[in-house]
Design a protein around this motif. Structure first.
Motif, PDB file in Angstrom:
ATOM      1  N   VAL A  19      54.296 138.689 -43.476  1.00 40.67           N
ATOM      2  CA  VAL A  19      54.533 138.469 -44.591  1.00 40.67           C
ATOM      3  C   VAL A  19      55.642 137.105 -44.982  1.00 40.67           C
ATOM      4  CG1 VAL A  19      56.094 139.642 -46.405  1.00 40.67           C
ATOM      5  CG2 VAL A  19      54.465 141.006 -45.235  1.00 40.67           C
ATOM      6  N   ASN A  20      56.303 136.977 -44.015  1.00 37.67           N
ATOM      7  CA  ASN A  20      57.559 135.900 -44.018  1.00 37.67           C
ATOM      8  C   ASN A  20      56.611 134.606 -44.125  1.00 37.67           C
ATOM      9  OD1 ASN A  20      59.494 137.697 -44.108  1.00 37.67           O
ATOM     10  ND2 ASN A  20      59.661 137.617 -42.110  1.00 37.67           N
ATOM     11  N   TYR A  21      55.511 134.438 -43.269  1.00 38.40           N
ATOM     12  CA  TYR A  21      54.954 133.233 -43.099  1.00 38.40           C
ATOM     13  C   TYR A  21      54.085 132.981 -44.601  1.00 38.40           C
ATOM     14  CZ  TYR A  21      51.607 129.629 -41.746  1.00 38.40           C
ATOM     15  OH  TYR A  21      50.588 128.565 -41.765  1.00 38.40           O
ATOM     16  N   THR A  22      53.431 134.086 -44.891  1.00 36.19           N
ATOM     17  CA  THR A  22      52.744 133.921 -46.270  1.00 36.19           C
ATOM     18  C   THR A  22      53.357 133.399 -47.332  1.00 36.19           C
ATOM     19  OG1 THR A  22      51.375 135.813 -45.372  1.00 36.19           O
ATOM     20  CG2 THR A  22      51.106 135.278 -47.951  1.00 36.19           C
ATOM     21  N   ASN A  23      54.790 134.040 -47.542  1.00 34.99           N
ATOM     22  CA  ASN A  23      55.503 133.719 -48.650  1.00 34.99           C
ATOM     23  C   ASN A  23      56.850 132.606 -48.314  1.00 34.99           C
ATOM     24  OD1 ASN A  23      54.699 136.041 -50.507  1.00 34.99           O
ATOM     25  ND2 ASN A  23      55.046 137.335 -48.774  1.00 34.99           N
ATOM     26  N   ARG A  24      56.628 131.890 -47.374  1.00 38.63           N
ATOM     27  CA  ARG A  24      57.395 130.729 -47.313  1.00 38.63           C
ATOM     28  C   ARG A  24      57.157 129.679 -48.225  1.00 38.63           C
ATOM     29  NH1 ARG A  24      52.623 129.603 -45.370  1.00 38.63           N
ATOM     30  NH2 ARG A  24      51.963 127.477 -45.158  1.00 38.63           N
ATOM     31  N   ASN A  25      58.430 128.819 -48.086  1.00 40.68           N
ATOM     32  CA  ASN A  25      58.104 127.645 -49.140  1.00 40.68           C
ATOM     33  C   ASN A  25      57.200 126.634 -48.371  1.00 40.68           C
ATOM     34  OD1 ASN A  25      58.583 124.842 -50.010  1.00 40.68           O
ATOM     35  ND2 ASN A  25      60.232 125.651 -51.210  1.00 40.68           N
ATOM     36  N   ALA A  26      55.794 126.576 -48.725  1.00 38.87           N
ATOM     37  CA  ALA A  26      54.920 125.707 -48.399  1.00 38.87           C
ATOM     38  C   ALA A  26      55.307 124.060 -48.158  1.00 38.87           C
ATOM     39  CB  ALA A  26      53.679 126.083 -48.836  1.00 38.87           C
ATOM     40  N   ALA A  27      56.116 123.788 -48.642  1.00 40.60           N
ATOM     41  CA  ALA A  27      56.465 122.288 -49.001  1.00 40.60           C
ATOM     42  C   ALA A  27      57.026 121.948 -47.399  1.00 40.60           C
ATOM     43  CB  ALA A  27      57.507 122.098 -49.951  1.00 40.60           C
ATOM     44  N   SER A  28      57.706 123.226 -46.644  1.00 41.89           N
ATOM     45  CA  SER A  28      58.238 122.621 -45.426  1.00 41.89           C
ATOM     46  C   SER A  28      57.266 123.400 -44.299  1.00 41.89           C
ATOM     47  CB  SER A  28      59.571 123.333 -45.273  1.00 41.89           C
ATOM     48  OG  SER A  28      60.298 122.921 -46.363  1.00 41.89           O
ATOM     49  N   PRO A  29      56.192 122.494 -44.014  1.00 38.78           N
ATOM     50  CA  PRO A  29      55.055 123.041 -42.882  1.00 38.78           C
ATOM     51  C   PRO A  29      55.781 123.550 -41.573  1.00 38.78           C
ATOM     52  CG  PRO A  29      55.122 120.565 -43.097  1.00 38.78           C
ATOM     53  CD  PRO A  29      55.937 121.131 -44.253  1.00 38.78           C
ATOM     54  N   ILE A  30      55.347 124.621 -40.941  1.00 34.85           N
ATOM     55  CA  ILE A  30      55.786 124.969 -39.593  1.00 34.85           C
ATOM     56  C   ILE A  30      54.699 125.083 -38.476  1.00 34.85           C
ATOM     57  CG2 ILE A  30      55.469 127.572 -40.425  1.00 34.85           C
ATOM     58  CD1 ILE A  30      57.881 128.242 -38.735  1.00 34.85           C
ATOM     59  N   THR A  31      55.100 124.511 -37.409  1.00 38.09           N
ATOM     60  CA  THR A  31      53.857 124.544 -36.304  1.00 38.09           C
ATOM     61  C   THR A  31      53.811 125.743 -35.726  1.00 38.09           C
ATOM     62  OG1 THR A  31      55.687 124.290 -34.385  1.00 38.09           O
ATOM     63  CG2 THR A  31      54.871 122.151 -35.752  1.00 38.09           C
ATOM     64  N   PRO A  32      52.544 125.928 -35.111  1.00 35.40           N
ATOM     65  CA  PRO A  32      52.219 127.416 -34.402  1.00 35.40           C
ATOM     66  C   PRO A  32      53.233 127.817 -33.405  1.00 35.40           C
ATOM     67  CG  PRO A  32      50.160 125.989 -34.601  1.00 35.40           C
ATOM     68  CD  PRO A  32      51.445 124.918 -34.960  1.00 35.40           C
ATOM     69  N   LYS A  33      53.675 126.817 -32.717  1.00 36.87           N
ATOM     70  CA  LYS A  33      54.733 126.989 -31.673  1.00 36.87           C
ATOM     71  C   LYS A  33      56.152 127.609 -32.064  1.00 36.87           C
ATOM     72  CE  LYS A  33      57.741 125.056 -27.984  1.00 36.87           C
ATOM     73  NZ  LYS A  33      57.964 123.611 -27.231  1.00 36.87           N
ATOM     74  N   GLN A  34      56.398 127.021 -33.461  1.00 38.14           N
ATOM     75  CA  GLN A  34      57.629 127.391 -34.078  1.00 38.14           C
ATOM     76  C   GLN A  34      57.309 128.966 -34.611  1.00 38.14           C
ATOM     77  OE1 GLN A  34      57.837 124.071 -36.730  1.00 38.14           O
ATOM     78  NE2 GLN A  34      59.770 123.434 -35.616  1.00 38.14           N
ATOM     79  N   ILE A  35      56.164 129.172 -35.037  1.00 36.38           N
ATOM     80  CA  ILE A  35      55.811 130.459 -35.483  1.00 36.38           C
ATOM     81  C   ILE A  35      55.818 131.431 -34.417  1.00 36.38           C
ATOM     82  CG2 ILE A  35      53.699 131.815 -36.200  1.00 36.38           C
ATOM     83  CD1 ILE A  35      52.867 129.370 -38.046  1.00 36.38           C
ATOM     84  N   GLY A  36      55.355 131.168 -33.186  1.00 39.23           N
ATOM     85  CA  GLY A  36      55.421 131.988 -32.123  1.00 39.23           C
ATOM     86  C   GLY A  36      56.764 132.251 -31.340  1.00 39.23           C
ATOM     87  N   VAL A  37      57.715 131.413 -31.648  1.00 44.04           N
ATOM     88  CA  VAL A  37      59.102 131.542 -31.170  1.00 44.04           C
ATOM     89  C   VAL A  37      59.658 132.393 -32.136  1.00 44.04           C
ATOM     90  CG1 VAL A  37      61.301 130.354 -31.083  1.00 44.04           C
ATOM     91  CG2 VAL A  37      59.210 129.362 -29.933  1.00 44.04           C
TER      92      VAL A  37
END
Length: 321
Positions: free
Chosen positions: A129-147
């Motif tokens: 839910v948090n990833y889906t509703n993030r501010n998409a103008a600021s990309p996040i890497t798979p590693k950061q998502i995992g951490v």
């Protein structure tokens, strides 16, 4: 009634500067019935919205049809990218998804394995839910998502298991509140971690007309703090009041005969709370957040003043949900 020529589909249907206006808006777009619609129907709504923006509304289209298309668009497509969001991460799925997971967290709180399993399920749901509703103008890497996911899940499990063991000798009601403490603690970690790029590099800020002015870390912190408060508020009534209700109900003989129904009963009661609390919590703060130029970082503040002088007093940004 046919649509008025020049209909502004992006103009708020309700006043977004007031809580009641935002509440009506979020009751509209968190309607869980929209989660049942096929992607083809959502794509049709997107086409109609984009046609209206381009000034070419199909003949015979009514205002009501345009409002409904915008409702579907807002419920299913990301405000920054226009991409269709995954079903589970949408706010319209918060009631069915949240009621099932929260109901079982409240029911299965007595044993450590059950606590671990349901907290893990909840944090997996929250991370999506948090990833889906993030501010998409600021990309996040798979590693950061995992951490972010591992950190938030570990926080929830440590809080839940630690308090579960600590409250063994406490009154039964206190033990029933452990899931809420774990959820609140995890939200304070999960959301900032999932949106760490915004905290580190700033969130895109614009003027009132949507013209980009730069990136602000202070604006990101303000927006993310408001999201954390909203998420904890969303969960609080159901997870605090429902244990009190169940504690009293379970003293009655008829409830002791239907223990197998306690789980489904709690799921349904959580659903009643969430139907009201999801839109109410989302409405606490405007989604298009504002911040005074005087409170921005010195370098960004100076940049804005040097280009626009005193014309711009506030900047605006999407805080996410």
């Amino acid at each position: 009634m046919e649509a008025v020529k020049g209909f502004d589909i992006d103009a708020p249907r309700w006043d977004q500067s007031t809580f009641m206006g935002r509440l009506k808006h979020f009751f509209n777009i968190t309607d869980c019935r929209t989660a049942l619609l096929p992607d083809s129907r959502l794509d049709e709504a997107k086409v109609l919205v984009e046609s209206c923006r381009a000034g070419s509304v199909p003949p015979g289209t009514t205002e009501e049809q345009l409002h409904y298309a915008k409702k579907l668009y807002d419920s299913a497509f990301h405000p920054d990218t226009g991409d269709r969001m995954n079903l589970i991460g949408r706010m319209s799925f918060q009631v069915p998804g949240g009621m099932a997971i929260t109901g079982f967290m409240l029911q299965f709180y007595r044993t450590v394995p059950a606590v671990v399993f349901w907290q893990w399920v909840n944090q997996s749901f929250n991370a999506l839910v948090n990833y889906t509703n993030r501010n998409a103008a600021s990309p996040i890497t798979p590693k950061q998502i995992g951490v972010a996911y591992v950190t938030a899940t570990s926080t929830a499990l440590a809080t839940a298991v630690g308090l579960n063991l600590y409250t063994k000798k406490a009154p039964p009601l206190v033990a029933r509140w452990v899931p809420f403490a774990a959820v609140a603690a995890a939200n304070c970690v999960n959301i900032p971690m999932m949106r760490q790029q915004e905290i580190l590099h700033g969130i895109a800020v614009t003027d009132e007309d949507g013209n980009k002015l730069g990136h602000s870390r202070k604006a990101a912190v303000k927006g993310i703090t408001q999201v954390v408060i909203s998420r904890v508020t969303m969960a609080a009534p159901g997870m605090i009041i429902l244990p009190i209700i169940m504690q009293r109900l379970e003293k009655h003989r008829f409830m002791q005969k239907i223990t197998f129904l306690h789980g489904p009963l709690q799921v349904m009661m959580v659903g009643v709370f969430l139907i009201f609390m999801v839109p109410a919590a989302c409405s606490l703060f405007p989604q298009r957040c504002s911040m005074a130029v005087s409170k921005l970082e010195p370098e960004l503040r100076e940049s804005i003043i040097s280009q626009y002088g005193e014309q711009i007093s506030h900047v605006y940004f999407n805080k996410g949900l």
